[in-house]
Design an enzyme around this catalytic site. Sequence first.
Site, PDB file in Angstrom:
ATOM      1  CG  ASP A  18     -49.185 -32.642   0.377  1.00 18.71           C
ATOM      2  OD1 ASP A  18     -50.656 -33.619   0.114  1.00 18.71           O
ATOM      3  OD2 ASP A  18     -48.725 -31.867  -0.516  1.00 18.71           O
TER       4      ASP A  18
ATOM      5  CG  ASP B  72     -54.214 -31.556   3.869  1.00 20.62           C
ATOM      6  OD1 ASP B  72     -52.526 -31.539   3.781  1.00 20.62           O
ATOM      7  OD2 ASP B  72     -54.402 -31.936   3.672  1.00 20.62           O
TER       8      ASP B  72
ATOM      9  CG  HIS C  62     -57.398 -37.140  -0.333  1.00 23.93           C
ATOM     10  ND1 HIS C  62     -56.512 -36.996   0.850  1.00 23.93           N
ATOM     11  CD2 HIS C  62     -56.393 -35.698  -0.991  1.00 23.93           C
ATOM     12  CE1 HIS C  62     -55.539 -36.226   0.778  1.00 23.93           C
ATOM     13  NE2 HIS C  62     -55.542 -35.938  -0.563  1.00 23.93           N
ATOM     14  CG  ASP C  63     -54.166 -38.644  -2.540  1.00 20.97           C
ATOM     15  OD1 ASP C  63     -55.025 -38.188  -2.989  1.00 20.97           O
ATOM     16  OD2 ASP C  63     -53.326 -38.951  -1.625  1.00 20.97           O
TER      17      ASP C  63
ATOM     18  CD  GLU D  33     -49.683 -37.561   1.037  1.00 18.48           C
ATOM     19  OE1 GLU D  33     -49.927 -38.521   0.802  1.00 18.48           O
ATOM     20  OE2 GLU D  33     -48.661 -36.822   0.956  1.00 18.48           O
TER      21      GLU D  33
HETATM   22  C1  GLC Z   1     -50.302 -35.424  -1.582  1.00 25.66           C
HETATM   23  C2  GLC Z   1     -52.000 -35.489  -1.552  1.00 25.66           C
HETATM   24  C3  GLC Z   1     -52.690 -34.925  -2.830  1.00 25.66           C
HETATM   25  C4  GLC Z   1     -51.834 -33.841  -4.007  1.00 25.66           C
HETATM   26  C5  GLC Z   1     -50.614 -34.423  -3.499  1.00 25.66           C
HETATM   27  C6  GLC Z   1     -49.298 -33.318  -4.296  1.00 25.66           C
HETATM   28  O1  GLC Z   1     -50.252 -36.525  -2.006  1.00 25.66           O
HETATM   29  O2  GLC Z   1     -52.733 -36.216  -0.704  1.00 25.66           O
HETATM   30  O3  GLC Z   1     -53.936 -35.515  -2.949  1.00 25.66           O
HETATM   31  O4  GLC Z   1     -52.129 -34.415  -4.911  1.00 25.66           O
HETATM   32  O5  GLC Z   1     -49.773 -34.242  -2.564  1.00 25.66           O
HETATM   33  O6  GLC Z   1     -49.677 -31.707  -3.258  1.00 25.66           O
END
Ligand code: GLC
Length: 539
Positions: free
Chosen positions: A204, A102, A329-330, A267
Site C-alpha cells: 500500500d 495487501d 477499489h479506489d 502501489e
Molecule cells: C491505498 C489504498 C486505499 C487506502 C489508502 C490508505 O491507496 O488503496 O484504499 O485508503 O491506501 O491506506
Amino acid sequence: MLVSHTLHWWQKEIIYQVYPRSFKDTSGNGIGDLRGITQKAVYFQWLGVKAVWLSPVYPSPMKDFGYDISDYCNIHPTLGTMEDFDNLLHELHERGIKLIMDLVPNHTSDVHEWFMESRKSKDNPKRDWYIWADPADSGGPPNNWRSEFGGSAWELDSQTGQYYCHSFLKEQPDLNWFNPEVREAMWEVMRFWLNKGVDGFRVDVLWYLIKDRLLRNNPPNPDWEEGMPDHDKLITAFSNDQPEVHDVVEQMRRVVDEYPNRLIIGEIYLPVDKLVMYYGKEPDTGVHLPFNFHLVSTEWDAQQINKLISEYEGALPAGGWPNWVLGNHDKSRIKARVGEDQLFNAALLLLTLRGTPTMYYGDELGMNDVEIPPEKIQDPREFREPGIGVGRDPQRTPMQWNNSKNAGFTNHDPWLPVGADYQTNNVDSLMENQHGLLQFYHDLIALRQKEPALHGGSFHPVGVQNQLLCYRRQHEQSAFFIALNLGKEETSFTPSFKWRGVVEIASNPKRKGEKIENTIHVNGNDGLLIRITGNSEAG
Ligand code: GLC
C-alpha cells in the site's frame, strides 16, 4: 526474446483483485468473508485467474475498511479466522492459484499497540516509531502538508503537546520509516506471511513511506480549483517520494527474496518517469511490479493511449517487466469511465498489452459504479469531502453472482447496495451467454495463457487512425495484430507492411474467423484480435 518457460508466474499470469468485504458472504452478516472467497476458488479457476490479491483482511477498526491495521499478523474476526485463511491458501494452491496479501506499511491504526505506546510520552521507546513534531513557531501544525483525505496531515496530541503525521485519516498515524526498528518490525510481519506460504505482497502507498526529514512545506499547486479535492491544493514535493524511499524498497525486496518465487507489487501513483524508479537502480533491487495506473487516468482516446504505451514502454529500465491496471477499489469502475460500448475493447487492451494485467473483481461482468443513497454511505473519503466524487463506495459494491436476492452475495442486508443491473449482469447468467463480456474475458484469458506471443512476446506499435489503435505482439514465428476502435466511427487502416491474418477474437462475434489482408475495417466500438498468418514483413 523471452521464451515463455523462462518467465516467472507473475509475468505470465493475470492478477485478480478481490475486495473481501464485497466478494461473498457465508456467515450471513452482509459482509463478505474468507470462506466466501474459498468457496469461489472454482470461479477463479474457470476464469483462468492464477493469482488473487486480497485487500486487507487483518484486524482493524475499519475506519478505512482494513487499511487501518491494528494487528498485522492476524485475521479480522468479521472476515474469519486464521484457520479460514489457511484453508483459503490451501484451496487456492491446490488449484494452482497464487495468493497475494495487501501489506500496509505506511501507517497503522491508531489503536495498534505500537501507536498506543508511542503516544504515551515523548520518551517512550516507541515514540520515534511514528512521525512526531512540535507545533510551528507561530503555533498550529508543524507544516502545511495535507492528508490525502482532506484537511491537515497533522493531529495534535494534547497529552504531549506534539503533532503526529497522518497522510490519510487521523486514525491512521504514519510510521517513521527512518527508524531501523520500524523496518525490522515490518520485515518480521512479511516473514510471518511468507512462512505461511503466501506468494507475495501488494504494498500500500509505497511512495509515501519516506517524507522529507526536515518536514519542509509543500509548494502550492497553481492548477488547483474550487471543487477539486483539498489534498490537491499543494504539490507533494516533500511529503512523499523522497530519494531515501528507494533504500527501503531495496531492503523490502531482499526480505521477499529470502523466499523463492515470491512477488512484490508497489502501489504508486506517480508520473511514468518517477514510477519506473521503483524497479530499482540496479536489476532486482526494487519491486517486481510498480503498479502502472496510467490507463486509469488517461483519456479513452486512441492517440493518448498510444502515446502512453510508448512513453511507458520507453521508460522501462532493462529487465523491468511492464504491468497494466484498469480498475481497483479506489477508482471509478471501468464501465463508468469508458461506457458500456467500450467494455470489450477495455478487456482486449488490458489483456493484450505487454506485461502483467491486474483485473478488479466484477469488471469481467461489466459491473458499474453503484449510486449510494446517503444513508448507506460508508467510505470516510465521502464523509470528509462530500459530493465531489471522491467517495469509493460506488466501486466496492457486492459481487454479482446470480439473479437471486442480493445477487447471491448474502442472505442478509449487504453492507453496500447491490447494483441494480444484477438480474442480468451476474456470473451465472453471463456464463450462459456465449457472446457476453464474461465469456469474452474467459476466452481471451485462455488464449493469452496459451500463446507466448500474447503473454511474453514483444510489443510493436503499428499506428493510429482516427480512434483506431493498432499494435502487434510477436514471439518467434507467431504474431497477433490487435485493432481497437475506441471511437464510434467505422475506420479503416492499412499498415505500411503487407500482411494477412484470421480474426481469432472479436467483440462482434460475427467477425470471428474472418480473413484479413493488408487493410482492416473496424466498426465503431469494435475490437479485433487477429492471428497473423501471412508473410508479414513486420518482424
Ligand atoms: C491505498 C489504498 C486505499 C487506502 C489508502 C490508505 O491507496 O488503496 O484504499 O485508503 O491506501 O491506506
